[in-house]
Design a protein around this motif. Structure first.
Motif, PDB file in Angstrom:
ATOM      1  N   VAL A  98       0.917  -1.117  -0.002  1.00 40.54           N
ATOM      2  CA  VAL A  98      -0.045  -0.027   0.015  1.00 40.54           C
ATOM      3  C   VAL A  98       1.021   1.306  -0.088  1.00 40.54           C
ATOM      4  CG1 VAL A  98      -1.729   1.267   1.311  1.00 40.54           C
ATOM      5  CG2 VAL A  98      -1.627  -1.188   0.988  1.00 40.54           C
ATOM      6  N   ASP A  99       0.467   2.278  -0.834  1.00 43.70           N
ATOM      7  CA  ASP A  99       1.124   3.405  -0.906  1.00 43.70           C
ATOM      8  C   ASP A  99       0.315   4.450  -0.613  1.00 43.70           C
ATOM      9  OD1 ASP A  99       2.576   5.906  -1.521  1.00 43.70           O
ATOM     10  OD2 ASP A  99       3.181   5.255  -3.634  1.00 43.70           O
ATOM     11  N   TYR A 100       0.287   4.786   0.696  1.00 42.99           N
ATOM     12  CA  TYR A 100      -0.425   5.810   1.270  1.00 42.99           C
ATOM     13  C   TYR A 100      -0.360   7.086   0.777  1.00 42.99           C
ATOM     14  CZ  TYR A 100      -1.253   1.971   4.397  1.00 42.99           C
ATOM     15  OH  TYR A 100      -1.643   0.748   5.248  1.00 42.99           O
ATOM     16  N   GLU A 101       0.629   7.642   0.256  1.00 37.59           N
ATOM     17  CA  GLU A 101       0.951   8.905  -0.465  1.00 37.59           C
ATOM     18  C   GLU A 101       0.190   8.992  -1.839  1.00 37.59           C
ATOM     19  OE1 GLU A 101       2.163  11.902   0.352  1.00 37.59           O
ATOM     20  OE2 GLU A 101       2.277  10.977   2.218  1.00 37.59           O
TER      21      GLU A 101
ATOM     22  N   ILE B 157      -2.487   7.158  -2.439  1.00 34.20           N
ATOM     23  CA  ILE B 157      -4.031   7.231  -1.959  1.00 34.20           C
ATOM     24  C   ILE B 157      -4.522   8.602  -1.863  1.00 34.20           C
ATOM     25  CG2 ILE B 157      -5.750   6.508  -0.471  1.00 34.20           C
ATOM     26  CD1 ILE B 157      -4.216   3.775  -0.264  1.00 34.20           C
ATOM     27  N   LYS B 158      -3.555   9.477  -1.175  1.00 37.12           N
ATOM     28  CA  LYS B 158      -3.970  10.880  -1.030  1.00 37.12           C
ATOM     29  C   LYS B 158      -3.852  11.470  -2.117  1.00 37.12           C
ATOM     30  CE  LYS B 158      -1.026  12.145   2.515  1.00 37.12           C
ATOM     31  NZ  LYS B 158      -0.233  12.630   3.696  1.00 37.12           N
ATOM     32  N   ASP B 159      -2.672  11.221  -3.005  1.00 37.97           N
ATOM     33  CA  ASP B 159      -2.918  12.044  -4.330  1.00 37.97           C
ATOM     34  C   ASP B 159      -3.923  11.709  -5.470  1.00 37.97           C
ATOM     35  OD1 ASP B 159      -0.470  13.211  -3.447  1.00 37.97           O
ATOM     36  OD2 ASP B 159       0.960  11.757  -4.511  1.00 37.97           O
ATOM     37  N   VAL B 160      -4.341  10.611  -5.648  1.00 35.93           N
ATOM     38  CA  VAL B 160      -5.392  10.088  -6.474  1.00 35.93           C
ATOM     39  C   VAL B 160      -6.715   9.579  -5.892  1.00 35.93           C
ATOM     40  CG1 VAL B 160      -3.688   9.576  -8.011  1.00 35.93           C
ATOM     41  CG2 VAL B 160      -4.475   7.837  -6.768  1.00 35.93           C
ATOM     42  N   GLY B 161      -6.708   9.688  -4.575  1.00 36.30           N
ATOM     43  CA  GLY B 161      -7.961   9.106  -4.085  1.00 36.30           C
ATOM     44  C   GLY B 161      -7.966   7.675  -3.894  1.00 36.30           C
ATOM     45  N   PRO B 162      -9.079   7.400  -3.087  1.00 32.88           N
ATOM     46  CA  PRO B 162      -9.141   5.873  -2.768  1.00 32.88           C
ATOM     47  C   PRO B 162      -9.591   4.958  -3.852  1.00 32.88           C
ATOM     48  CG  PRO B 162     -10.795   6.920  -1.653  1.00 32.88           C
ATOM     49  CD  PRO B 162     -10.010   8.210  -2.173  1.00 32.88           C
ATOM     50  N   ASN B 163     -10.454   5.465  -4.848  1.00 35.59           N
ATOM     51  CA  ASN B 163     -10.857   4.648  -5.989  1.00 35.59           C
ATOM     52  C   ASN B 163     -10.047   4.427  -6.940  1.00 35.59           C
ATOM     53  OD1 ASN B 163     -14.009   4.148  -5.681  1.00 35.59           O
ATOM     54  ND2 ASN B 163     -13.997   6.092  -4.901  1.00 35.59           N
TER      55      ASN B 163
ATOM     56  N   PHE C  59      -5.166  -4.977   1.475  1.00 36.40           N
ATOM     57  CA  PHE C  59      -6.564  -4.796   1.605  1.00 36.40           C
ATOM     58  C   PHE C  59      -6.736  -3.243   2.315  1.00 36.40           C
ATOM     59  CE2 PHE C  59      -9.521  -8.294   1.616  1.00 36.40           C
ATOM     60  CZ  PHE C  59      -8.851  -9.085   0.510  1.00 36.40           C
ATOM     61  N   ASP C  60      -5.448  -2.487   2.853  1.00 36.30           N
ATOM     62  CA  ASP C  60      -5.875  -1.143   2.947  1.00 36.30           C
ATOM     63  C   ASP C  60      -6.451  -0.384   2.035  1.00 36.30           C
ATOM     64  OD1 ASP C  60      -5.455  -1.728   5.685  1.00 36.30           O
ATOM     65  OD2 ASP C  60      -3.542  -0.568   5.692  1.00 36.30           O
ATOM     66  N   HIS C  61      -6.168  -0.748   0.704  1.00 28.39           N
ATOM     67  CA  HIS C  61      -6.696  -0.020  -0.322  1.00 28.39           C
ATOM     68  C   HIS C  61      -8.117   0.099  -0.431  1.00 28.39           C
ATOM     69  CE1 HIS C  61      -2.650  -1.053  -2.302  1.00 28.39           C
ATOM     70  NE2 HIS C  61      -2.934   0.033  -2.779  1.00 28.39           N
ATOM     71  N   LEU C  62      -8.854  -0.936   0.078  1.00 29.36           N
ATOM     72  CA  LEU C  62     -10.222  -0.817   0.060  1.00 29.36           C
ATOM     73  C   LEU C  62     -10.847   0.162   1.096  1.00 29.36           C
ATOM     74  CD1 LEU C  62     -10.903  -4.658   0.161  1.00 29.36           C
ATOM     75  CD2 LEU C  62     -10.737  -3.209  -1.809  1.00 29.36           C
ATOM     76  N   GLU C  63     -10.105   0.768   2.023  1.00 30.48           N
ATOM     77  CA  GLU C  63     -10.351   1.938   3.105  1.00 30.48           C
ATOM     78  C   GLU C  63     -11.003   3.256   2.065  1.00 30.48           C
ATOM     79  OE1 GLU C  63     -11.313   2.881   6.791  1.00 30.48           O
ATOM     80  OE2 GLU C  63      -9.821   1.310   6.510  1.00 30.48           O
TER      81      GLU C  63
END
Length: 163
Positions: free
Chosen positions: A37-40, A42-48, A102-106
Motif C-alpha cells: 500500500v502506497d498511502y501517499e 491514495i492521498k494524491d489520486v483518491g481511494p478509488n 486490503f488497506d486499499h479498500l479503505e
C-alpha cells in the motif's frame, strides 16, 4: 558466439537460488510487492483510483458505478476527474490480492459486490480485515468466496459484521 554459449550456463546457475526449488517463494515475494500500500498515492489520486490500480496490478477487474463494462487493463484506466469513477464491483478471480493490500479498500464507499474466486493468497485475516471496513459494512450487498483454499471457518465467521 561465445557469449551465447555462456548465457544458458549462467541461467542454469540460477537453479541454486532458494526460490528455484519451489517458485512459490519467489511469486509470493513478487505478489507482496504488488500488494504494498502506497498511502501517499491514495492521498494524491483518491481511494478509488488507487484501489483500481492495486486490483488491476494484481490481476483483478473492477466495474465503476454507472458503467456496464469491466475495467481489465491497467494501462487503460480512465482519466479525468478523480471523483468521477467510483468502484461498484470487484472481481478478483485468479488474482494475487492478499491481506497486506486490503488497506486499499479503505474509503471505497460504493462497492456493492466483491468476488473472490480461486484467490490463493486470500486467508482468514483478509476476511477479518474486510469485515472491519465500515465503508463496506454500509455498501456491500454481495460477497462471493469460491475455492479460496486458505479460508477456514474462522474467516467466514469473521464476516458477521457485514450485513
Amino acid at each position: 558466439m561465445m557469449l551465447l554459449q555462456k548465457i544458458p550456463q549462467q541461467l542454469c546457475g540460477l537453479k541454486k537460488f532458494p526460490w528455484s526449488c519451489d517458485s512459490r517463494y519467489f511469486w509470493g515475494w513478487l505478489n507482496a510487492v504488488f500488494n504494498k500500500v502506497d498511502y501517499e498515492r491514495i492521498k494524491d489520486v483518491g481511494p478509488n483510483r488507487a484501489a483500481s490500480e492495486w486490483l488491476l496490478r494484481c490481476g483483478a477487474t473492477v466495474r465503476y458505478h454507472g458503467q456496464e463494462k469491466w475495467q481489465k487493463d491497467y494501462n487503460h484506466l480512465p482519466t479525468g476527474p478523480l471523483d468521477k469513477y467510483k468502484i461498484q464491483a470487484i472481481d478478483a478471480t485468479d488474482s494475487c490480492i492478499m491481506h497486506i493490500g486490503f488497506d486499499h479498500l479503505e474509503g471505497l464507499e460504493h462497492v456493492e459486490k466483491i468476488r473472490l474466486c480461486k484467490c490463493h493468497y486470500i486467508e482468514d485475516d483478509c476476511l477479518q480485515r474486510l469485515s472491519q471496513l465500515e465503508n463496506l459494512q454500509k455498501s456491500l450487498l454481495e460477497l462471493e468466496i469460491i475455492s479460496c483454499g486458505n479460508v477456514t471457518d474462522r474467516g467466514i465467521l469473521a464476516l458477521c459484521h457485514l450485513r
